[in-house]
Design an enzyme around this catalytic site. Structure first.
Site, PDB file in Angstrom:
ATOM      1  N   LYS A  52      27.480 -14.081  -9.847  1.00 47.90           N
ATOM      2  CA  LYS A  52      26.468 -14.425 -11.064  1.00 47.90           C
ATOM      3  C   LYS A  52      27.037 -14.798 -12.327  1.00 47.90           C
ATOM      4  O   LYS A  52      26.760 -15.740 -13.040  1.00 47.90           O
ATOM      5  CB  LYS A  52      25.608 -13.115 -10.939  1.00 47.90           C
ATOM      6  CG  LYS A  52      24.677 -12.984  -9.773  1.00 47.90           C
ATOM      7  CD  LYS A  52      24.223 -11.659  -9.590  1.00 47.90           C
ATOM      8  CE  LYS A  52      23.377 -11.226  -8.228  1.00 47.90           C
ATOM      9  NZ  LYS A  52      23.125 -10.079  -7.805  1.00 47.90           N
ATOM     10  N   GLN A  96      22.020  -4.395  -9.933  1.00 49.93           N
ATOM     11  CA  GLN A  96      22.640  -4.542  -8.723  1.00 49.93           C
ATOM     12  C   GLN A  96      22.613  -3.446  -7.659  1.00 49.93           C
ATOM     13  O   GLN A  96      22.770  -2.481  -8.218  1.00 49.93           O
ATOM     14  CB  GLN A  96      24.049  -4.947  -8.900  1.00 49.93           C
ATOM     15  CG  GLN A  96      24.939  -5.503  -7.681  1.00 49.93           C
ATOM     16  CD  GLN A  96      24.258  -6.738  -7.300  1.00 49.93           C
ATOM     17  OE1 GLN A  96      24.267  -7.675  -7.710  1.00 49.93           O
ATOM     18  NE2 GLN A  96      24.232  -6.939  -5.733  1.00 49.93           N
ATOM     19  N   ASP A 119      15.073 -10.556 -10.965  1.00 48.92           N
ATOM     20  CA  ASP A 119      15.305 -10.308  -9.441  1.00 48.92           C
ATOM     21  C   ASP A 119      13.804 -10.079  -8.766  1.00 48.92           C
ATOM     22  O   ASP A 119      14.034 -10.197  -7.533  1.00 48.92           O
ATOM     23  CB  ASP A 119      15.954  -9.128  -9.271  1.00 48.92           C
ATOM     24  CG  ASP A 119      17.377  -9.269  -8.302  1.00 48.92           C
ATOM     25  OD1 ASP A 119      17.532 -10.494  -7.819  1.00 48.92           O
ATOM     26  OD2 ASP A 119      18.256  -8.447  -8.215  1.00 48.92           O
TER      27      ASP A 119
END
Ligand code: NAP
Length: 278
Positions: A52, A96, A119
């Protein structure tokens, strides 16, 4: 022999287009900034966040990383999310997963402001996806949809089967296909007669987390086969949830692993960050 859907190539094109957009925004004085939070020391997560940060660097998005100790209390995590929520210079926030079990991941996702939830895991975005409204969509299903679009595969009216019902892949994948007018069946570990279902599918998305789970004899001649799986083998290589060798001769289109859905996920995250900046 199926056409192999080159996710690496499509993702690279997506990133190039985003880079142009980000450069223009920069010229207008707008700097995009993205924050990633990781809790603990998970080796797979480390690879994911490195990818990322690399993509951000390539596109010109400023990147901030917060690595928290695995023993932190929930309050510390929520305080950090709130701090990032309140910073006007941060456009996207990503937590994450996985995070240590003593922490409540649902509460953490809920705390990320929906406008910064790149996300797509905040229940507001999940709900909007179900209602067919504009929202942030989870990056992997979004990447699958983009890949289908790039290969001119129209899902409308098709029988689509999603294997796997996780919150991060299976369920949003179901919604994305449904929103594009596919007739969708979702399967899971309690599904009976899986073979009867997959054999009828025009499009199959495998998100099971089991290496080479979907074999060629489970698919219909000419089906489109999308492999979301990332399974790390003992020798360090990765393989998908589809038995590529047997499936490629039956499918009309198929994604490889690596080089299929994986790169699309990161590209779609970048796309969501650009969207968030607007
Ligand atoms: P997950 O949370 O473990 O979910 C797996 C799903 O598969 C569950 O819904 C489970 O059913 C179902 N399942 C397990 N065994 C089955 C069986 N025998 N028949 C039918 N369904 C079965 O996994 P995930 O997070 O969705 O990830 C799936 C895979 O995608 C993993 O390999 C992961 O590494 C990969 N992944 C890739 C990307 C990418 O960017 N390419 C992103 C995310 C994940 P139950 O619900 O009944 O347990």
């Amino acid at each position: 022999m199926a056409i192999i859907m080159d996710g690496k190539d499509v993702a690279s094109k997506v990133r190039s287009a985003l880079k142009e957009e980000v450069t223009k925004l920069k010229q207008d004085g707008k700097i995009l900034r993205f924050a990633v939070i990781m809790v603990g020391d998970n080796s797979a997560s480390k690879i994911y966040i490195k990818n990322k940060s690399k993509a951000c660097q390539e596109i010109g998005i400023e990147y901030e990383e917060y690595i928290l100790d695995s023993n932190i209390e929930m309050k510390e995590l929520l305080d950090l999310i709130e701090k990032l929520n309140n910073r006007e210079d941060i456009h996207g926030i990503l937590l994450q997963s996985p995070i240590p079990k003593h922490l409540d991941i649902d509460e953490a996702f809920r705390t990320i402001r929906p406008e910064k939830d790149v996300d797509g895991f905040n229940p507001v975005n999940v709900g909007k996806l179900c209602l067919g409204q504009d929202c942030f969509v989870a990056c992997t299903p979004l990447g699958v949809m983009k890949l289908l679009e790039e290969y001119n595969i129209d899902v409308e009216g098709k029988n689509a089967v999603v294997i796997g019902r996780s919150n991060i892949v299976g369920k949003p994948m179901l919604q994305c296909l449904l929103n594009k007018n596919a007739t969708v069946t979702i399967c899971h570990s309690k599904t009976k007669n899986l073979l009867d279902i997959t054999k009828e599918a025009d499009i199959i998305v495998a998100a099971v987390g089991k290496e080479k789970f979907l074999k060629g004899d489970m698919i219909k001649e000419g089906a489109v086969v999308i492999d979301v799986g990332i399974n790390r083998l003992e020798d360090g290589t990765i393989c998908g949830d589809v038995d590529f060798e047997s499936a490629k001769d039956k499918a009309s289109y198929i994604t490889p692993v690596p080089g299929g859905v994986g790169p699309m996920t990161v590209a779609m995250l970048m796309s969501n960050i650009v969207k968030a900046s607007k």
